[in-house]
Scaffold this motif. Structure first.
Motif, PDB file in Angstrom:
ATOM      1  N   GLN A  72       0.868  -1.037   0.162  1.00 32.72           N
ATOM      2  CA  GLN A  72       0.045   0.090  -0.019  1.00 32.72           C
ATOM      3  C   GLN A  72       1.018   1.355  -0.058  1.00 32.72           C
ATOM      4  O   GLN A  72       0.622   2.265  -0.664  1.00 32.72           O
ATOM      5  N   ILE A  73       1.837   1.229   0.580  1.00 39.58           N
ATOM      6  CA  ILE A  73       2.831   2.302   0.892  1.00 39.58           C
ATOM      7  C   ILE A  73       3.420   2.605  -0.703  1.00 39.58           C
ATOM      8  O   ILE A  73       3.555   3.739  -1.053  1.00 39.58           O
ATOM      9  N   ALA A  74       3.782   1.589  -1.272  1.00 39.04           N
ATOM     10  CA  ALA A  74       4.567   1.620  -2.567  1.00 39.04           C
ATOM     11  C   ALA A  74       3.386   2.229  -3.564  1.00 39.04           C
ATOM     12  O   ALA A  74       3.733   3.063  -4.387  1.00 39.04           O
ATOM     13  N   ALA A  75       2.196   1.651  -3.454  1.00 38.44           N
ATOM     14  CA  ALA A  75       1.134   2.006  -4.324  1.00 38.44           C
ATOM     15  C   ALA A  75       0.797   3.688  -4.271  1.00 38.44           C
ATOM     16  O   ALA A  75       0.709   4.416  -5.382  1.00 38.44           O
ATOM     17  N   ASP A  76       0.931   4.152  -2.976  1.00 37.99           N
ATOM     18  CA  ASP A  76       0.539   5.458  -2.759  1.00 37.99           C
ATOM     19  C   ASP A  76       1.522   6.497  -3.117  1.00 37.99           C
ATOM     20  O   ASP A  76       1.210   7.643  -3.717  1.00 37.99           O
ATOM     21  N   MET A  77       2.877   5.864  -2.957  1.00 39.28           N
ATOM     22  CA  MET A  77       4.139   6.927  -3.190  1.00 39.28           C
ATOM     23  C   MET A  77       4.630   6.840  -4.467  1.00 39.28           C
ATOM     24  O   MET A  77       4.819   8.153  -4.809  1.00 39.28           O
ATOM     25  N   TYR A  78       4.368   5.881  -5.255  1.00 39.35           N
ATOM     26  CA  TYR A  78       4.908   5.960  -6.592  1.00 39.35           C
ATOM     27  C   TYR A  78       4.360   5.135  -7.673  1.00 39.35           C
ATOM     28  O   TYR A  78       4.163   5.265  -8.842  1.00 39.35           O
ATOM     29  N   GLU A  79       3.547   3.788  -7.277  1.00 42.83           N
ATOM     30  CA  GLU A  79       3.172   3.196  -8.389  1.00 42.83           C
ATOM     31  C   GLU A  79       1.943   3.960  -8.972  1.00 42.83           C
ATOM     32  O   GLU A  79       1.712   3.554  -9.871  1.00 42.83           O
ATOM     33  N   LYS A  80       1.111   4.777  -8.340  1.00 43.30           N
ATOM     34  CA  LYS A  80       0.057   5.323  -8.894  1.00 43.30           C
ATOM     35  C   LYS A  80       0.439   6.281 -10.178  1.00 43.30           C
ATOM     36  O   LYS A  80      -0.227   6.471 -10.997  1.00 43.30           O
ATOM     37  N   HIS A  81       1.665   6.934  -9.772  1.00 44.19           N
ATOM     38  CA  HIS A  81       2.347   7.751 -10.850  1.00 44.19           C
ATOM     39  C   HIS A  81       2.902   6.953 -12.049  1.00 44.19           C
ATOM     40  O   HIS A  81       2.722   7.425 -13.148  1.00 44.19           O
ATOM     41  N   GLU A  82       3.463   5.793 -11.686  1.00 44.26           N
ATOM     42  CA  GLU A  82       3.709   4.817 -12.944  1.00 44.26           C
ATOM     43  C   GLU A  82       2.583   4.397 -13.787  1.00 44.26           C
ATOM     44  O   GLU A  82       2.763   4.316 -14.940  1.00 44.26           O
ATOM     45  N   ASP A  83       1.513   3.974 -13.091  1.00 49.68           N
ATOM     46  CA  ASP A  83       0.308   3.653 -13.904  1.00 49.68           C
ATOM     47  C   ASP A  83       0.088   4.724 -14.704  1.00 49.68           C
ATOM     48  O   ASP A  83      -0.574   4.597 -15.769  1.00 49.68           O
ATOM     49  N   ALA A  84       0.110   5.897 -14.029  1.00 48.33           N
ATOM     50  CA  ALA A  84      -0.533   7.130 -15.113  1.00 48.33           C
ATOM     51  C   ALA A  84       0.382   7.107 -15.961  1.00 48.33           C
ATOM     52  O   ALA A  84      -0.054   7.667 -17.174  1.00 48.33           O
TER      53      ALA A  84
END
Length: 293
Positions: A224-236
């Motif tokens: 969850q920390i990874a998703a909030d910190m950088y993975e959401k930007h990677e998906d974008a």
């Protein structure tokens, strides 16, 4: 009157071959008096007149200094006959050598003649080259319209002025048939670029994730920390399909491509981060066609 006209005509007026015309042209080159043009030649005084072709040449006291003196005087001689290549100077070397036999040291002779030999070898080499290698390459005329050539020169001059005068704060100059449009730099202003912003957010988030103390991670919260910190930007970023909106965005995309994590993916796979960044920069560059960047 007819005799006077004939006297003023040259070989080219009578169809004389080109080689003969060249000799004729060389014979017309006027050189200064030898004792004025060459430091080692002196004009004889007295009834006999003429020249001393190796006069007042100093000695260095030993072989090596004398060879250096000979080399220097040979260079002087070559420069002289190169500048004043007329028929009279074509036989000058023989007179110099006869005079050297009488008064030059061995070092003078070796230094002088070795230097002359160097230039003779160069001339001999050129004389044996195929004619098409000797002739200078003719510059191909620019087939573009004169207006295009002139405009290109003006644009290059304008670009140089912008580089040399950064204090003008000019960001870009655009021109068309309606006039010239100058865009100035504004402190703190950045052109909107969603791709650039997503890349910066991804990079900052990934850096922060890596710098977090290890004790803050648990098996339950790490994803969850990874998703909030950088993975959401990677998906974008993976979902991006367009060209980079600006030069800055294209540069950021190429910079991110150089970071090690990107190369764990195949460039050719659609939807990969590497493919997205590569295509965004490429499409931006392709869109520059016809523009002055």
């Amino acid at each position: 009157m007819a005799t006077k006209i004939l006297r003023n005509k040259t070989g080219s007026d009578f169809g004389v071959p080109a080689s003969a015309q060249a000799d004729e042209a060389s014979s017309l080159i006027t050189s200064p008096a030898l004792h004025e043009g060459l430091s080692f030649i002196r004009k004889n005084s007295g009834k006999g007149g003429g020249y001393d072709y190796w006069a007042d040449v100093p000695t260095g006291g030993s072989y090596r200094p004398d060879t250096e003196i000979g080399q220097r005087l040979a260079e002087e001689f070559i420069a002289f006959i190169g500048k004043y290549h007329n028929v009279g100077n074509a036989t000058l070397l023989g007179s110099i050598m006869l005079a050297m036999e009488a008064s030059a040291t061995r070092g003078h002779k070796i230094g002088f003649m070795n230097t002359i030999n160097k230039y003779a070898m160069a001339g001999g080499y050129v004389s044996q080259m195929p004619q098409d290698e000797v002739e200078p390459t003719k510059q191909t005329p620019d087939a573009r319209p004169h207006a295009v050539i002139k405009l290109e020169g003006l644009l290059q001059e304008a670009a140089a002025l912008l580089r040399e005068n950064e204090d003008l704060k000019i960001a870009q100059v655009a021109l068309n048939e309606h006039g010239i449009h100058t865009m100035y730099k504004m402190p703190g202003f950045r052109k909107p670029d969603a791709l650039r912003d997503k890349i910066i957010a991804y990079r900052d988030g990934l850096r922060a994730f890596r710098e977090m103390p290890i004790e803050k991670f648990t098996r339950e919260n790490e994803d969850q920390i990874a998703a909030d910190m950088y993975e959401k930007h990677e998906d974008a970023l993976r979902a991006w399909k367009d060209a980079a909106p600006s030069r800055e965005g294209a540069i950021e995309a190429l910079k991110l491509l150089t970071e090690i994590d990107i190369f764990t993916e195949d460039f050719r796979v659609d939807g990969s981060l590497a493919q997205t960044l590569r295509l965004a920069a490429l499409k931006y560059l392709e869109g520059l066609e016809g523009m002055v960047a």
